[in-house]
Design a protein around this motif. Structure first.
Motif, short mmCIF file in Angstrom:
data_model
loop_
_atom_site.label_atom_id
_atom_site.label_comp_id
_atom_site.label_asym_id
_atom_site.label_seq_id
_atom_site.Cartn_x
_atom_site.Cartn_y
_atom_site.Cartn_z
N TYR A 125 -0.56 1.94 1.44
CA TYR A 125 0.38 2.72 0.65
C TYR A 125 0.06 2.59 -0.84
CZ TYR A 125 4.56 4.37 -1.64
OH TYR A 125 5.42 5.04 -2.46
N LEU A 126 -0.19 1.35 -1.29
CA LEU A 126 -0.45 1.12 -2.71
C LEU A 126 -1.80 1.68 -3.15
CD1 LEU A 126 0.26 -0.14 -5.45
CD2 LEU A 126 -0.77 -2.27 -4.62
N GLY A 154 -2.35 5.49 -1.07
CA GLY A 154 -1.23 6.40 -1.22
C GLY A 154 -0.81 6.62 -2.66
N VAL A 155 -0.78 5.56 -3.45
CA VAL A 155 -0.34 5.69 -4.84
C VAL A 155 -1.53 5.81 -5.79
CG1 VAL A 155 0.92 4.58 -6.73
CG2 VAL A 155 1.83 4.46 -4.40
N ILE A 156 -2.38 4.79 -5.81
CA ILE A 156 -3.46 4.74 -6.80
C ILE A 156 -4.49 5.85 -6.59
CG2 ILE A 156 -5.37 3.35 -7.71
CD1 ILE A 156 -3.58 0.86 -7.15
N THR A 215 -3.04 9.38 -7.11
CA THR A 215 -2.72 9.63 -8.51
C THR A 215 -4.00 9.92 -9.31
OG1 THR A 215 -0.77 8.22 -8.41
CG2 THR A 215 -1.68 8.66 -10.59
N SER A 270 -9.90 2.93 -6.97
CA SER A 270 -8.98 2.33 -5.98
C SER A 270 -9.71 1.26 -5.15
CB SER A 270 -8.36 3.39 -5.09
OG SER A 270 -9.33 4.04 -4.29
#
Length: 131
Positions: free
Chosen positions: A19-20, A23-25, A28, A41
């Motif tokens: 997720y981190l 999904g996020v990094i 983004t 990432s």
């Protein structure tokens, strides 16, 4: 109440990490391009594991998982691959070294075949990846 906190950590870690980092990094950073997002990432994923001796392997794992995430557009495949990797890493704790060696050979053969099939399928799609 969790009976075995270490067991809960092993199953929750891939979910949190995917997720981190993907999904996020990664998602983004995709506005700067897929290549950049996967590289950054993956580097952060490797650094988060805190061991210099494993950094190259963890970076490579992060790169493969990042690539799968971008190509599939989903975290499901990334999470599955991450959990499979962790399960394989734990196998030597549960089976003899000869059996592990034979099993690892089969897994690597299957991974190689799966990689070739995946490459063929992705090539057929002719989607521009590093845009």
């Amino acid at each position: 109440q969790i009976e075995d906190p270490a067991r809960a950590h092993r199953s929750a870690a891939p979910l949190f990490e995917e997720y981190l980092f993907r999904g996020v990094i990664l998602m983004t950073l995709q506005r700067y391009g897929n290549w950049f997002a996967i590289m950054v990432s993956s580097l952060l994923f490797a650094l988060s594991h805190g061991t210099i001796s494993q950094a190259a392997c963890v970076f490579f794992l992060g790169f493969v998982i990042g690539y799968l995430t971008v190509r599939s557009g989903s975290l499901r495949l990334a999470l599955l691959f991450h959990m499979l990797n962790n399960a394989i890493a734990l196998l030597p704790m549960f089976i003899s070294s000869e059996m592990f060696s034979n099993l690892l050979s089969l897994v690597l053969l299957a991974a190689g075949i799966a990689g070739v099939v995946l490459r063929i399928l992705l090539k057929r799609r002719r989607k521009t990846f590093f845009a």
